[in-house]
Design a protein around this motif. Structure first.
Motif, PDB file in Angstrom:
ATOM      1  N   ALA A 144       0.993  -1.225  -0.057  1.00 49.83           N
ATOM      2  CA  ALA A 144      -0.021   0.025   0.075  1.00 49.83           C
ATOM      3  C   ALA A 144       0.798   1.158  -0.092  1.00 49.83           C
ATOM      4  O   ALA A 144       0.677   2.222  -0.726  1.00 49.83           O
ATOM      5  CB  ALA A 144      -1.029   0.036   1.165  1.00 49.83           C
ATOM      6  N   TYR A 145       1.939   1.361   0.723  1.00 51.39           N
ATOM      7  CA  TYR A 145       2.945   2.307   0.876  1.00 51.39           C
ATOM      8  C   TYR A 145       3.288   2.474  -0.537  1.00 51.39           C
ATOM      9  O   TYR A 145       3.581   3.682  -1.068  1.00 51.39           O
ATOM     10  CB  TYR A 145       3.899   2.229   1.718  1.00 51.39           C
ATOM     11  N   CYS A 204       2.475   1.361  -3.476  1.00 57.06           N
ATOM     12  CA  CYS A 204       1.450   1.588  -4.835  1.00 57.06           C
ATOM     13  C   CYS A 204       0.766   3.023  -4.587  1.00 57.06           C
ATOM     14  O   CYS A 204      -0.022   3.336  -5.576  1.00 57.06           O
ATOM     15  CB  CYS A 204       0.915   0.420  -4.880  1.00 57.06           C
ATOM     16  N   SER A 205       0.274   3.426  -3.319  1.00 58.06           N
ATOM     17  CA  SER A 205      -0.673   4.302  -3.053  1.00 58.06           C
ATOM     18  C   SER A 205      -0.125   5.695  -2.118  1.00 58.06           C
ATOM     19  O   SER A 205      -0.348   6.587  -2.704  1.00 58.06           O
ATOM     20  CB  SER A 205      -1.951   3.848  -2.915  1.00 58.06           C
ATOM     21  N   VAL A 206       0.493   5.233  -0.882  1.00 56.04           N
ATOM     22  CA  VAL A 206       0.621   6.146   0.010  1.00 56.04           C
ATOM     23  C   VAL A 206       1.724   7.224  -0.719  1.00 56.04           C
ATOM     24  O   VAL A 206       1.541   8.403  -0.776  1.00 56.04           O
ATOM     25  CB  VAL A 206       1.078   5.733   1.355  1.00 56.04           C
ATOM     26  N   GLY A 246       0.904   8.726  -3.782  1.00 53.36           N
ATOM     27  CA  GLY A 246      -0.061  10.145  -3.331  1.00 53.36           C
ATOM     28  C   GLY A 246       0.686  11.256  -2.727  1.00 53.36           C
ATOM     29  O   GLY A 246       0.324  12.404  -3.057  1.00 53.36           O
TER      30      GLY A 246
END
Length: 175
Positions: free
Chosen positions: A33-34, A36-38, A41
């Motif tokens: 998640a870090y 690919c998104s956090v 972002g």
């Protein structure tokens, strides 16, 4: 070994493999998640916002639920290795050892790279009072992202090994 004792040992092995798989999956998912998104972002935020958000996340993540998955993956995977050392568990042993090596590698990266970077970011102090936020972010972001991706890959590999260990265990006990 009696049938009752053998059945109890099998139940413990299965529980340990499932617990190792779940907790490793939680860690792999977090790092994924870090990656690919956090972090993507946050990439477009200004330096003060980036520093403030990462400082807050680094404090908030240190809680019992995080530690249960993060440390539980190591404990359950090591226990799975130990429980598969006897001759009747050898078929699953290489996969559990592979998982332990990969997960231990992710912990080493965390300890050697990511935690010191997090600590340095915290030591920079209040983002509003940092004299050179561009420099603080520059010393943190690219290296942290690169090594977090390594952690995600190592944890995902460990998860794959544990899934394979479950398949082997089920196949072994079915025959």
């Amino acid at each position: 070994m009696t049938d009752g004792r053998r059945g109890c040992m099998e139940a413990i092995r299965v529980f340990t493999l499932v617990a190792a798989t779940i907790t490793t999956g939680l860690s792999a998912g977090l790092f994924y998640a870090y990656a690919c998104s956090v972090m993507p972002g946050l990439r477009t935020t200004d330096d003060l916002t980036f520093i403030q958000v990462m400082q807050r996340i680094n404090v908030a993540i240190l809680n019992g639920w995080f530690l249960l998955g993060f440390l539980g993956a190591l404990v359950f995977t090591a226990l799975a290795v130990a429980l598969h050392l006897p001759a009747d568990g050898h078929r699953v042993l290489p996969a559990t050892l592979g998982a332990l090596v990969c997960y231990s590698g992710s912990l080493a990266v965390t300890r050697i790279v990511n935690i010191p970077l997090n600590n340095a970011l915290a030591a920079a102090g209040d983002p509003e009072r940092i004299a050179d936020p561009v420099r603080v972010r520059g010393r943190f972001e690219a290296r942290w992202v690169r090594w977090n991706t390594a952690r995600a890959l190592l944890c995902t590999a460990a998860l794959g090994f544990l899934c394979w260990a479950l398949v082997l265990h089920c196949h072994t006990t079915a025959n």
